[in-house]
Each structure stands twice: as structure tokens, then as C-alpha cells.
Write a protein that holds these residues in place. Structure first.
Motif, PDB file in Angstrom:
ATOM      1  N   GLU B  86      12.816  -4.433   6.521  1.00 26.65           N
ATOM      2  CA  GLU B  86      12.188  -4.946   7.727  1.00 26.65           C
ATOM      3  C   GLU B  86      10.822  -5.476   7.343  1.00 26.65           C
ATOM      4  O   GLU B  86      10.106  -4.869   6.555  1.00 26.65           O
ATOM      5  CB  GLU B  86      12.067  -3.826   8.771  1.00 26.65           C
ATOM      6  N   HIS B  87      10.519  -6.600   7.906  1.00 26.56           N
ATOM      7  CA  HIS B  87       9.206  -7.178   7.635  1.00 26.56           C
ATOM      8  C   HIS B  87       8.458  -7.262   8.943  1.00 26.56           C
ATOM      9  O   HIS B  87       9.017  -7.624   9.964  1.00 26.56           O
ATOM     10  CB  HIS B  87       9.347  -8.579   7.063  1.00 26.56           C
ATOM     11  N   ARG B  88       7.210  -6.922   8.904  1.00 26.51           N
ATOM     12  CA  ARG B  88       6.443  -7.130  10.113  1.00 26.51           C
ATOM     13  C   ARG B  88       4.983  -7.372   9.769  1.00 26.51           C
ATOM     14  O   ARG B  88       4.445  -6.840   8.799  1.00 26.51           O
ATOM     15  CB  ARG B  88       6.597  -5.949  11.066  1.00 26.51           C
ATOM     16  N   ARG B  89       4.393  -8.192  10.584  1.00 24.63           N
ATOM     17  CA  ARG B  89       2.960  -8.430  10.425  1.00 24.63           C
ATOM     18  C   ARG B  89       2.248  -7.301  11.124  1.00 24.63           C
ATOM     19  O   ARG B  89       2.568  -6.968  12.256  1.00 24.63           O
ATOM     20  CB  ARG B  89       2.588  -9.750  11.077  1.00 24.63           C
ATOM     21  N   GLU B  90       1.350  -6.713  10.448  1.00 23.51           N
ATOM     22  CA  GLU B  90       0.706  -5.600  11.107  1.00 23.51           C
ATOM     23  C   GLU B  90      -0.761  -5.501  10.731  1.00 23.51           C
ATOM     24  O   GLU B  90      -1.186  -5.901   9.651  1.00 23.51           O
ATOM     25  CB  GLU B  90       1.430  -4.296  10.798  1.00 23.51           C
ATOM     26  N   THR B  91      -1.482  -4.942  11.662  1.00 31.53           N
ATOM     27  CA  THR B  91      -2.889  -4.686  11.430  1.00 31.53           C
ATOM     28  C   THR B  91      -3.007  -3.292  10.852  1.00 31.53           C
ATOM     29  O   THR B  91      -2.025  -2.635  10.544  1.00 31.53           O
ATOM     30  CB  THR B  91      -3.655  -4.739  12.758  1.00 31.53           C
ATOM     31  N   VAL B  92      -4.218  -2.839  10.746  1.00 29.33           N
ATOM     32  CA  VAL B  92      -4.447  -1.501  10.214  1.00 29.33           C
ATOM     33  C   VAL B  92      -3.776  -0.457  11.088  1.00 29.33           C
ATOM     34  O   VAL B  92      -3.212   0.515  10.613  1.00 29.33           O
ATOM     35  CB  VAL B  92      -5.958  -1.231  10.146  1.00 29.33           C
ATOM     36  N   LYS B  93      -3.817  -0.715  12.370  1.00 29.52           N
ATOM     37  CA  LYS B  93      -3.252   0.267  13.283  1.00 29.52           C
ATOM     38  C   LYS B  93      -1.756   0.424  13.074  1.00 29.52           C
ATOM     39  O   LYS B  93      -1.223   1.508  13.109  1.00 29.52           O
ATOM     40  CB  LYS B  93      -3.520  -0.142  14.721  1.00 29.52           C
ATOM     41  N   GLY B  94      -1.109  -0.732  12.864  1.00 22.14           N
ATOM     42  CA  GLY B  94       0.335  -0.669  12.618  1.00 22.14           C
ATOM     43  C   GLY B  94       0.626   0.146  11.380  1.00 22.14           C
ATOM     44  O   GLY B  94       1.537   0.974  11.347  1.00 22.14           O
ATOM     45  N   ALA B  95      -0.186  -0.089  10.385  1.00 17.90           N
ATOM     46  CA  ALA B  95       0.004   0.656   9.153  1.00 17.90           C
ATOM     47  C   ALA B  95      -0.226   2.138   9.396  1.00 17.90           C
ATOM     48  O   ALA B  95       0.423   2.989   8.816  1.00 17.90           O
ATOM     49  CB  ALA B  95      -0.953   0.138   8.090  1.00 17.90           C
ATOM     50  N   LYS B  96      -1.149   2.407  10.311  1.00 17.77           N
ATOM     51  CA  LYS B  96      -1.444   3.800  10.611  1.00 17.77           C
ATOM     52  C   LYS B  96      -0.230   4.506  11.174  1.00 17.77           C
ATOM     53  O   LYS B  96       0.059   5.649  10.858  1.00 17.77           O
ATOM     54  CB  LYS B  96      -2.598   3.858  11.613  1.00 17.77           C
ATOM     55  N   LEU B  97       0.470   3.750  11.996  1.00 18.61           N
ATOM     56  CA  LEU B  97       1.669   4.325  12.595  1.00 18.61           C
ATOM     57  C   LEU B  97       2.644   4.749  11.503  1.00 18.61           C
ATOM     58  O   LEU B  97       3.182   5.849  11.514  1.00 18.61           O
ATOM     59  CB  LEU B  97       2.314   3.288  13.513  1.00 18.61           C
ATOM     60  N   TYR B  98       2.818   3.847  10.567  1.00 14.46           N
ATOM     61  CA  TYR B  98       3.735   4.154   9.484  1.00 14.46           C
ATOM     62  C   TYR B  98       3.229   5.342   8.682  1.00 14.46           C
ATOM     63  O   TYR B  98       3.980   6.252   8.341  1.00 14.46           O
ATOM     64  CB  TYR B  98       3.886   2.936   8.585  1.00 14.46           C
ATOM     65  N   ASN B  99       1.937   5.335   8.426  1.00 10.69           N
ATOM     66  CA  ASN B  99       1.389   6.428   7.642  1.00 10.69           C
ATOM     67  C   ASN B  99       1.558   7.757   8.357  1.00 10.69           C
ATOM     68  O   ASN B  99       1.835   8.778   7.740  1.00 10.69           O
ATOM     69  CB  ASN B  99      -0.095   6.176   7.370  1.00 10.69           C
ATOM     70  N   ALA B 100       1.376   7.690   9.674  1.00  9.91           N
ATOM     71  CA  ALA B 100       1.562   8.916  10.427  1.00  9.91           C
ATOM     72  C   ALA B 100       2.995   9.399  10.314  1.00  9.91           C
ATOM     73  O   ALA B 100       3.257  10.590  10.148  1.00  9.91           O
ATOM     74  CB  ALA B 100       1.206   8.676  11.894  1.00  9.91           C
ATOM     75  N   ALA B 101       3.909   8.458  10.367  1.00 12.73           N
ATOM     76  CA  ALA B 101       5.313   8.838  10.242  1.00 12.73           C
ATOM     77  C   ALA B 101       5.582   9.436   8.882  1.00 12.73           C
ATOM     78  O   ALA B 101       6.245  10.455   8.737  1.00 12.73           O
ATOM     79  CB  ALA B 101       6.198   7.614  10.473  1.00 12.73           C
ATOM     80  N   ILE B 102       5.024   8.781   7.894  1.00  7.94           N
ATOM     81  CA  ILE B 102       5.183   9.296   6.532  1.00  7.94           C
ATOM     82  C   ILE B 102       4.613  10.693   6.435  1.00  7.94           C
ATOM     83  O   ILE B 102       5.208  11.613   5.874  1.00  7.94           O
ATOM     84  CB  ILE B 102       4.473   8.370   5.526  1.00  7.94           C
ATOM     85  N   ALA B 103       3.440  10.851   7.029  1.00 11.34           N
ATOM     86  CA  ALA B 103       2.807  12.160   6.979  1.00 11.34           C
ATOM     87  C   ALA B 103       3.665  13.201   7.671  1.00 11.34           C
ATOM     88  O   ALA B 103       3.790  14.331   7.207  1.00 11.34           O
ATOM     89  CB  ALA B 103       1.436  12.092   7.651  1.00 11.34           C
ATOM     90  N   ALA B 104       4.259  12.782   8.774  1.00 14.43           N
ATOM     91  CA  ALA B 104       5.098  13.730   9.489  1.00 14.43           C
ATOM     92  C   ALA B 104       6.317  14.104   8.676  1.00 14.43           C
ATOM     93  O   ALA B 104       6.784  15.234   8.718  1.00 14.43           O
ATOM     94  CB  ALA B 104       5.527  13.125  10.824  1.00 14.43           C
ATOM     95  N   VAL B 105       6.838  13.151   7.939  1.00 11.43           N
ATOM     96  CA  VAL B 105       8.034  13.430   7.161  1.00 11.43           C
ATOM     97  C   VAL B 105       7.717  14.263   5.953  1.00 11.43           C
ATOM     98  O   VAL B 105       8.307  15.297   5.692  1.00 11.43           O
ATOM     99  CB  VAL B 105       8.718  12.113   6.747  1.00 11.43           C
ATOM    100  N   SER B 106       6.728  13.806   5.201  1.00 10.21           N
ATOM    101  CA  SER B 106       6.466  14.493   3.951  1.00 10.21           C
ATOM    102  C   SER B 106       5.591  15.725   4.193  1.00 10.21           C
ATOM    103  O   SER B 106       5.513  16.588   3.352  1.00 10.21           O
ATOM    104  CB  SER B 106       5.790  13.553   2.966  1.00 10.21           C
TER     105      SER B 106
END
Lengths: 177, 481
Positions: B86-106
Motif C-alpha cells: 500500500e502506498h500513501r502520502r502521509e505527513t508526520v502524523k500519518g507516520a505516527k499512526l503507523y508507529n503507534a500501531a507498530i508500538a502496539a504490536v511489538s
């Protein structure tokens, strides 16, 4: 495979047929024109079974011919890949043999003939097994399976195989078996 | 947790079909010819089995690949339907969302990645293995391969071709042209162009093979034999794969959903755990993301209820763990003294799993085939191994000190028992053991990956053997220390 379908056709009728038997003439002409033809889409038209409607005629300018849109019902025969047909051998050569199943011509190449059958040239070219118990020659009846079709606008040609269970010779020319 | 068999499946598939250099499709063929990308697909797929959705840049960093190289391989894998991207244009906030998800997983260093974020708006790509599709694709692939060979073997449904022997003409005809070709006089096929008599294609091949034309039957037989051999070989070589496929058959594949869904779910799972601190402001983040036109996980799409078992499993798992979040084994080199981790996270109890696993695999496994590898890969592997061992020994030492009474049982050489009871303390031991078995398997794979990376192990000579050796070494050393 046979289908019973509705088809439509614009019939042109010469003015000389106009009169009390116009309808009969039209139908006779339709049958003459249509039966035995082949269209790539529907296959071979085997028989016209009923004329459904004959629309209003339209006189062509300058000629006096009248065009009737005719809707009719007919039986068509359309071969499909994978279909099993019974056919009559028409020609045998070293490349294989040709057979006919009604209007359709089928070619069976020699590598789609079982390996134990070999080509015998001579007076009557044939394919036969080594013990001579099975012999395919002209006018033999053969059951075959269609493995490929070539459908042109006005022509259908098939390739068949007899290299499968229950395929092959089903009757000798003279009907001896 | 039904994910493990699927992971194994992907690993086997990687080794079976993507071990060789991946032929690049499209315009950049010449470029890829220059670089050596043998086995990279295996490494990437292995890495992906240990992750869910992952940002490609991160993956590249972790694997120490050039992002371009990674992307090229991933594109191929995407075309092969193994990987979804999946490709998406994202700002820092979008990346934050992903990072939060990653953090939740790992479930470690919540928000620890913030420093890495780039401040520009970037198009980020994410990728993930689509296990359900992998299963289907692999089955289809095998089916097609088998069918093709079988059809050839039985000469079924093949349309004979004819060639004009005249070298200046050389036209080809298929049997479908037979009606036009047949000559009314001698009833043979003649070329439309030069009127020479046509020869069947296989006849010509036979003539080439045997030097003269009399051996048509021989040639056919030989071709038959060759095909039969090919089929047998394929059956044999793909056996581990088919075994794994049948094992996986009745399991529900893990489904991570789309990236947005996954993020949402991962965060939700993370929040279910008590320590949701880092995630509290996430709804806001998602709003911000909505403005950039990317899907809003918390709003519109939330209505879609995916009642797949995979999701349920994930949920349950989240509940099971008091610590919260799906269990994820920490990479061994992350484990330091003083970290309060469960055994699952440490990936303890792997030995137990390994023995069982290798027993299951015993049939098709063969000794590891060591291939010459790239220098840097080896160096990386060594480094990882060293770090791993260091951390591992440290953890073990500490554990040993903690639980002196375990020494007796450890003398049996059964590693899993001490780990088991240390962690299980109080809880139902059977349950713990089971959990550990699963996570142990996960970890075992990790170990296996490390040496597979270097050796590019082939299918069949798969995990069991390689990791077994590795573990055994471990065990002995530990007993001495």
C-alpha cells in the motif's frame, strides 16, 4: 451440441412472388437460404422449425424488391471443445484422418491416435492395430472428442482425438460389427 | 494462533520458487542484470513473516538492503500475489499512526521512533504478506505446473503443428489449418506458399535428435520418459511444500486486513492493554490524516465487520495476555538485563518446539546445503549472531542465578523446563507451555532465518536441520557456563 434458437433475418423478395402465396414463398426462400449455412456465432443451421413473425415489408427504392424482417426458430449445431461426437471417416493419410459429423469437418492428427495404431498405406490407407482387430479407414465410424475448434465467420473446423477411453472405432464401413 | 504453519509455508515457498535470481519484468530488465539479487526474495519474505504490516523503508533498513533493491523485489513479489503493498502520502502524523500501531504490536519502546520521523510529506510504501492469497496462489501454481506436464505427457489437448521443410519458406501451420492444406491429389499436406510437403513438428524434432528420420517412435518415447522424470522430480522436490499445504488446509489464514484496518486493530489491541499512554492522542492523529485524503481508520470504515477467525484469534490473544497487545517475540539482541519480559517475549522454550518440529519435518529434510554467499551478508549474520549469543547468555546467566533450584532439572539437558516453570510461576503450567510452544516456534524460525540468510538454504533442506544444529551448540555452551 444442438440448440433450438430464435434468429432474425431480412428477406428480400422479388415482386413476382407478390400474391396470395407470398407467405409460403417467403418461407420457402428462407429455408432455402438459411438451412445448411454456418455462422461462427451460432454454428450450422440444421433446420428451420417455425416462422415466428414476418414484419412489415419495405419496398426498396429503384428495384421493387421488398425486404421483410423475418423472425424464425431453428435448430443449430455448434461443436464445442471437449464435446464427444460420432463421425464418419472421409479421408485417411499419414498425417491423420478427416472425419465428418454432420456438417462439421474434423481432423484427427496422428499423434492424437492411440500409439498402438499405425498408418498403413496401400490401396485403402488406414490406421490399424498390430493384430488387425481395429482398423480405421474411409467410411469407418469413429467416436472422437473435440480438442480444438477454429471458428471463422462462415466456417467451423475442428480437431479431434481418439486417444482416450471409449473413443475410437465404433463401426466398420460395411456395418459388419 | 494459527499463523505459524502459514509462516512456514511462506518460507518454504520462498525457498522453492524464489531462491534463484528473480527475473525482473518490464523495462528495467537490463538494470537488474547488473546487480546480483539471488536469494533476496527469500530474505525479504522471511523478514516479512516475522512482521505484519511494515514500512518498506524500515524493512530496508533492517535488512540492510538498498530501498530500491528492496522495492524492486517487492514489486515482483506483488506481481506474484504473495505480498500486498500500500502506498500513501502521509505527513508526520500519518507516520505516527503507523508507529503507534507498530508500538502496539511489538509492545516495546512506545513512541520510541518519533525521532526517526521525517518532517516532509512523503509517499510511504507499506507491505505485508497476504497469507490467504499465498496459500491459494501456491496451490494454483503447483496445479498449473502439474497439469502442463501431464497434458504434455499424455499428448492431450495438444494441437499438432506442421512446418514447411523448405528452409526459404519455413512456414508453420497448425492442425486447424488442415482442411486448407490437404492436397487433393496425394492427400498429403502441402505448404500454401511453396507447395512443399509439410512435416509434423515433432517429427522434425525427432529427426534432429536422432540424426535421421526413422526414430519417431523412439523420440516420442524419450520425450515421454523425460516428462515423466520431470513430473517425478517435481513431486519429490515439492513434497515439503505439499505437506505444509495440506497441514495448513483447514486452518484459517491470518488476516491483517488493509493497512488502515491493521493499524486500527493493532492500536485497539494495544489500548486494551492497560498501558495505552502513547496512543491516547491517536484519534486526533487520524483526523489529521483524514485531511490529507488517506483513509480514516476511526471513522468511515469502522463499520465493516470482518468476522474472520484470524481477527478473533488476534483479539483473544490480546485478552489473554495480561500485559496486553499481541505477543511478539523481541528480537534476541534487544533483550537486556533488567528488562521485565515474559518468557514468550524472550522466545524461551524454543527447544521443546524445535524437537517436535524437526521430527515432523524429518522426512524431507536434508543436510543444509551451504552455498557461497556475499561478504556483507555474512558479516551481518556474524554480527547478529554474536549479539544474539551475548544477550542470550546474559539472560540465561541471570535466570540461572535467580532460580538456583532449577539447576538440577537443567542438568537433564532439558532447557525448556527451567524456563517453563520460572515464568509459569503460579499460572497454569500447561497453558503456559502451550503458548511457549508457539512462540518458541516463532523464535526458532528467527534463528533459522539468520543462517538461512547467509546460506540461502534450499527448500527441503529446511529449518529443522539448520536450526537444530544451532540450538544444540547453544545448549552445550550454556551447560558449560
Amino acid at each position: 451440441m444442438f440448440f433450438h434458437i430464435y434468429l432474425e433475418r431480412n428477406m428480400q423478395l422479388h415482386p413476382r412472388h407478390f400474391g396470395p402465396h407470398l407467405r409460403d414463398k417467403l418461407i420457402a426462400k428462407l429455408i432455402q437460404d438459411v438451412e445448411g449455412t454456418c455462422s461462427g456465432r451460432h454454428g450450422f443451421v440444421v433446420a428451420v422449425t417455425a416462422v415466428e413473425t414476418i414484419g412489415q415489408g419495405l419496398i426498396r427504392d429503384g428495384t421493387g424488391f421488398v425486404t421483410f424482417p423475418v423472425k424464425y426458430q431453428c435448430v443449430v449445431f455448434r461443436p464445442f471443445k471437449g464435446e464427444i461426437l460420432e463421425s464418419v471417416v472421409t479421408m485417411v493419410n499419414k498425417m491423420g484422418f478427416f472425419a465428418e459429423a454432420g456438417p462439421v469437418q474434423i481432423f484427427v492428427s496422428n499423434h492424437l491416435i492411440p500409439d498402438d495404431m499405425v498408418f498403413q498405406s496401400g490401396d485403402v490407407p488406414s490406421y490399424e492395430t498390430s493384430d488387425g482387430s481395429v482398423r480405421i479407414q474411409k467410411d469407418s465410424e469413429v467416436r472422437l472428442k473435440i480438442v480444438g475448434t477454429r471458428v471463422d465467420a462462415t466456417e467451423i473446423f475442428c480437431i479431434g482425438t481418439i486417444k482416450d477411453d471409449f473413443l475410437g472405432l465404433i463401426g466398420d464401413p460395411g456395418g459388419a460389427t | 494462533m494459527s499463523i505459524e504453519p502459514f509462516r512456514r509455508l511462506v518460507r518454504i515457498v520462498a525457498r522453492a520458487f524464489y531462491d534463484e535470481e528473480i527475473p525482473a519484468k518490464g523495462p528495467n530488465r537490463s538494470k537488474s542484470d547488473k546487480s546480483d539479487n539471488r536469494g533476496i526474495a527469500v530474505v525479504i519474505l522471511d523478514a516479512l513473516t516475522r512482521r505484519q504490516w511494515v514500512k518498506e523503508d524500515d524493512l530496508a533498513k533492517v535488512l540492510r538492503l538498498h530501498p530500491k533493491q528492496l522495492r524492486r523485489t517487492l514489486r515482483v513479489l506483488e506481481e506474484e500475489m504473495l505480498v500486498i503493498r500500500e502506498h500513501r502520502r502521509e505527513t508526520v502524523k500519518g507516520a505516527k499512526l503507523y508507529n503507534a500501531a507498530i508500538a502496539a504490536v511489538s509492545e516495546d519502546h512506545p513512541g520510541g521512533r518519533e525521532g526517526e520521523e521525517k518532517l516532509k510529506v512523503h509517499t510511504h510504501s507499506y507491505c505485508c504478506i497476504d497469507y490467504a492469497q499465498v496459500y491459494d496462489i501456491v496451490r494454483y501454481r503447483i496445479h498449473r505446473a502439474k497439469k502442463k506436464i501431464k497434458d504434455q505427457l499424455e499428448d492431450r489437448n495438444t494441437i499438432q503443428e506442421y512446418i514447411c521443410p523448405n528452409s526459404s519458406c519455413g512456414r508453420r501451420y497448425s492442425a486447424l489449418d488442415a482442411l486448407r492444406l490437404v492436397n487433393p491429389f496425394d492427400e498429403n499436406f502441402h505448404c500454401e506458399n511453396c507447395n512443399a510437403e509439410l512435416v509434423a513438428e515433432s517429427d522434425k524434432l525427432a529427426a534432429v535428435e536422432l540424426g535421421d528420420g526413422d526414430g519417431e517412435d523412439n523420440a516420442r518415447r524419450r520425450r515421454h520418459e523425460k516428462l515423466k522424470e520431470l513430473l517425478e522430480k517435481m513431486d519429490k522436490q515439492l513434497q515439503p511444500l505439499t505437506v505444509q499445504l495440506s497441514r495448513v488446509k483447514d486452518l484459517t489464514p491470518p488476516d491483517f486486513g488493509t493497512l488502515a484496518q491493521w493499524e486500527k486493530r493493532a492500536i485497539a489491541a494495544g489500548r486494551m492493554s492497560s498501558n495505552g499512554e502513547a496512543i491516547v492522542d491517536l484519534p486526533k492523529a487520524s483526523h489529521g490524516q483524514g485531511l490529507t485524503g488517506t483513509p480514516m481508520p476511526f471513522l468511515g470504515e469502522t463499520k465493516v465487520e470482518v468476522a474472520l477467525a484470524g481477527g478473533d484469534v488476534k483479539r483473544e490473544e490480546g485478552k489473554d495476555e495480561a500485559a496486553g497487545g499481541p505477543t511478539k517475540v523481541l528480537p534476541p539482541w534487544m533483550i537486556r538485563q533488567g528488562m521485565s519480559l515474559t518468557a514468550e517475549q524472550r522466545g524461551e522454550a524454543k527447544l521443546e518446539m524445535k524437537s517436535e518440529d524437526s521430527a515432523a519435518l524429518a522426512g524431507p529434510t536434508a543436510p543444509l546445503d551451504v552455498k557461497p554467499t556475499e561478504e556483507d551478508n555474512e558479516a551481518m549474520q556474524k554480527k547478529i549472531q554474536e549479539e544474539y549469543l551475548k544477550a542470550y547468555y546474559a539472560a540465561l546467566l541471570q535466570r540461572q542465578q535467580e532460580a538456583a533450584q532449577m539447576a538440577a532439572s537443567a542438568a537433564n539437558g532439558n532447557m525448556s523446563t527451567p524456563g517453563d516453570s520460572t515464568v509459569g510461576d503460579g499460572t497454569s503450567e500447561a497453558l503456559a507451555a502451550q503458548e511457549m510452544k508457539m512462540d518458541g516456534a516463532e523464535d526458532e524460525e528467527e534463528v533459522e532465518w539468520e543462517d538461512a540468510t547467509a546460506t540461502g538454504a534450499m527448500i527441503g533442506e529446511d529449518n529443522g536441520g539448520g536450526s537444530g544444529e544451532f540450538e544444540d551448540e547453544d545448549e552445550i555452551d550454556w551447560e558449560e557456563g
